[in-house]
Scaffold this motif. Structure first.
Motif, PDB file in Angstrom:
ATOM      1  N   ARG A  27       0.744  -1.071   0.048  1.00 42.12           N
ATOM      2  CA  ARG A  27      -0.016   0.084  -0.001  1.00 42.12           C
ATOM      3  C   ARG A  27       0.743   1.263   0.003  1.00 42.12           C
ATOM      4  NH1 ARG A  27      -5.018  -0.914   3.905  1.00 42.12           N
ATOM      5  NH2 ARG A  27      -5.550  -3.255   3.580  1.00 42.12           N
ATOM      6  N   VAL A  28       0.303   2.314  -0.548  1.00 34.91           N
ATOM      7  CA  VAL A  28       0.920   3.623  -0.205  1.00 34.91           C
ATOM      8  C   VAL A  28       0.488   3.994   0.977  1.00 34.91           C
ATOM      9  CG1 VAL A  28       0.780   6.002  -1.226  1.00 34.91           C
ATOM     10  CG2 VAL A  28       0.695   3.968  -2.789  1.00 34.91           C
ATOM     11  N   THR A  29       1.732   4.570   1.718  1.00 30.88           N
ATOM     12  CA  THR A  29       1.443   5.320   3.098  1.00 30.88           C
ATOM     13  C   THR A  29       1.675   6.681   2.811  1.00 30.88           C
ATOM     14  OG1 THR A  29       3.772   4.615   3.559  1.00 30.88           O
ATOM     15  CG2 THR A  29       2.002   2.877   4.190  1.00 30.88           C
ATOM     16  N   GLN A  30       1.083   7.311   3.797  1.00 24.49           N
ATOM     17  CA  GLN A  30       0.990   8.843   3.938  1.00 24.49           C
ATOM     18  C   GLN A  30       1.202   9.296   5.265  1.00 24.49           C
ATOM     19  OE1 GLN A  30      -2.144   9.785   0.485  1.00 24.49           O
ATOM     20  NE2 GLN A  30      -0.869  11.540   1.224  1.00 24.49           N
ATOM     21  N   THR A  31       2.047  10.060   5.578  1.00 27.00           N
ATOM     22  CA  THR A  31       1.987  10.693   7.137  1.00 27.00           C
ATOM     23  C   THR A  31       2.366  12.395   6.971  1.00 27.00           C
ATOM     24  OG1 THR A  31       4.439  10.476   6.970  1.00 27.00           O
ATOM     25  CG2 THR A  31       3.318   8.786   8.162  1.00 27.00           C
ATOM     26  N   PRO A  32       1.670  13.041   7.556  1.00 23.17           N
ATOM     27  CA  PRO A  32       0.645  12.688   8.790  1.00 23.17           C
ATOM     28  C   PRO A  32      -0.759  12.403   8.285  1.00 23.17           C
ATOM     29  CG  PRO A  32       0.708  15.062   8.999  1.00 23.17           C
ATOM     30  CD  PRO A  32       1.888  14.687   7.719  1.00 23.17           C
ATOM     31  N   ARG A  33      -1.581  11.673   8.820  1.00 17.29           N
ATOM     32  CA  ARG A  33      -2.914  11.585   8.510  1.00 17.29           C
ATOM     33  C   ARG A  33      -3.818  12.931   8.379  1.00 17.29           C
ATOM     34  NH1 ARG A  33      -5.249   6.840   7.538  1.00 17.29           N
ATOM     35  NH2 ARG A  33      -6.747   8.358   6.642  1.00 17.29           N
ATOM     36  N   ASP A  34      -3.284  13.552   9.657  1.00 15.56           N
ATOM     37  CA  ASP A  34      -4.165  14.786   9.983  1.00 15.56           C
ATOM     38  C   ASP A  34      -3.157  15.933  10.198  1.00 15.56           C
ATOM     39  OD1 ASP A  34      -6.667  12.752  10.797  1.00 15.56           O
ATOM     40  OD2 ASP A  34      -7.213  14.830   9.853  1.00 15.56           O
ATOM     41  N   LYS A  35      -3.423  17.099   9.812  1.00 15.26           N
ATOM     42  CA  LYS A  35      -2.318  18.258  10.387  1.00 15.26           C
ATOM     43  C   LYS A  35      -3.199  19.424  10.211  1.00 15.26           C
ATOM     44  CE  LYS A  35       1.453  20.270  10.735  1.00 15.26           C
ATOM     45  NZ  LYS A  35       2.674  20.020  12.022  1.00 15.26           N
ATOM     46  N   VAL A  36      -3.177  20.210  11.424  1.00 17.59           N
ATOM     47  CA  VAL A  36      -3.670  21.343  11.677  1.00 17.59           C
ATOM     48  C   VAL A  36      -2.749  22.324  12.042  1.00 17.59           C
ATOM     49  CG1 VAL A  36      -5.285  22.746  12.972  1.00 17.59           C
ATOM     50  CG2 VAL A  36      -5.960  20.243  12.724  1.00 17.59           C
ATOM     51  N   THR A  37      -2.507  23.368  11.358  1.00 13.36           N
ATOM     52  CA  THR A  37      -1.350  24.472  11.508  1.00 13.36           C
ATOM     53  C   THR A  37      -1.825  25.701  11.293  1.00 13.36           C
ATOM     54  OG1 THR A  37       0.882  24.911  10.907  1.00 13.36           O
ATOM     55  CG2 THR A  37      -0.727  24.458   9.236  1.00 13.36           C
ATOM     56  N   GLU A  38      -1.103  26.633  11.839  1.00  7.62           N
ATOM     57  CA  GLU A  38      -1.456  28.112  11.628  1.00  7.62           C
ATOM     58  C   GLU A  38      -1.016  28.687  10.318  1.00  7.62           C
ATOM     59  OE1 GLU A  38      -1.899  29.245  16.400  1.00  7.62           O
ATOM     60  OE2 GLU A  38      -0.236  29.901  15.150  1.00  7.62           O
ATOM     61  N   MET A  39      -1.765  29.681   9.681  1.00 12.95           N
ATOM     62  CA  MET A  39      -1.287  30.417   8.690  1.00 12.95           C
ATOM     63  C   MET A  39       0.134  30.958   8.835  1.00 12.95           C
ATOM     64  SD  MET A  39      -3.290  33.764   6.925  1.00 12.95           S
ATOM     65  CE  MET A  39      -2.991  34.341   8.252  1.00 12.95           C
TER      66      MET A  39
END
Lengths: 112, 115
Positions: A3-15
């Motif tokens: 499978r193709v893996t991706q990280t991170p699954r979720d990212k919250v960041t500031e402008m």
């Protein structure tokens, strides 16, 4: 089951912050794609690599986005500086050819 | 330029009934056509493809698609829908560029199967 893996699954960041998304393609695949999915625009192709060389990045905003493949097992997509309009799900896909693509689970990016 | 159109944003069908998700294409040359499915919070999964051969293509999960050259269509079908088929479906066509090709995706059609 490869499978193709991706990280991170979720990212919250500031402008204004830098965001780096990573992708590990399926071993043996020589093509890698980055897509962005939003409700408004649907699925957009951002970048395409074959044998680690960039073939097409015309869909990518050049001033803030960059995509690289430092080696065959890693593809990166960077946004610097990030903006709220970059909020989307970013998918990586790899394949044995340019039209047979296997997608990763995506990185959900939220820029506040 | 190659393109695909999915004329329906959403298709509603009752479980057990046949389903059709429509796709039309515009290409120069012979078309390579694909269907992908996306479940919530997941990446796209390949369902089936048409490159050459029989006009009726069979794929994963009981889905099939019919290639119609005269109507430039590649509709996705299933004889009996399941609630678990509810997902977002994308039609795609191979787009030829200078020395390489990519996939051009349609906007997607949400399939909702009711119990």
């Amino acid at each position: 089951d490869a499978r193709v893996t991706q990280t991170p699954r979720d990212k919250v960041t500031e402008m204004g912050q830098e965001v780096t998304m990573r992708c590990q393609p399926i071993l043996g695949h020589n093509t890698v794609f980055w897509y962005r999915q939003t409700m408004k625009q649907g699925l957009e192709l951002l970048a395409y690599f074959r044998n680690r060389a960039p073939l097409d990045d015309s869909g990518m905003p050049k001033d803030r986005f960059s995509a690289e493949m430092p080696d065959a097992t890693l593809a990166t997509l960077k946004i610097q500086p990030s903006e709220p309009r970059d909020s989307a799900v970013y998918f990586c896909a790899s394949g044995p050819s340019d039209y047979e693509q296997y997608f990763g689970p995506g990185t959900r990016l939220t820029v506040t | 330029a190659q393109s695909v159109a999915q004329p329906e944003d959403q298709v509603n069908v009752a479980e057990g009934n046949p389903l059709t998700v429509k796709c039309t294409y515009s290409v120069s040359g012979n078309p390579y056509l694909f269907w992908y499915v996306q479940y919530p919070n997941r990446g796209l999964q390949f369902l089936l493809k048409y490159i050459t051969g029989d006009n009726l293509v069979k794929g994963s999960y009981g889905f099939e698609a019919e290639f119609n050259k005269s109507q430039t269509s590649f509709h996705l079908k299933k004889p009996s829908a399941l609630v678990s088929d509810s997902a977002l479906y994308f039609c795609a066509v191979r787009s030829l560029n200078s020395g390489y090709s990519t996939l051009t995706f349609g906007k997607g059609t949400m399939l909702l199967v009711s119990p």
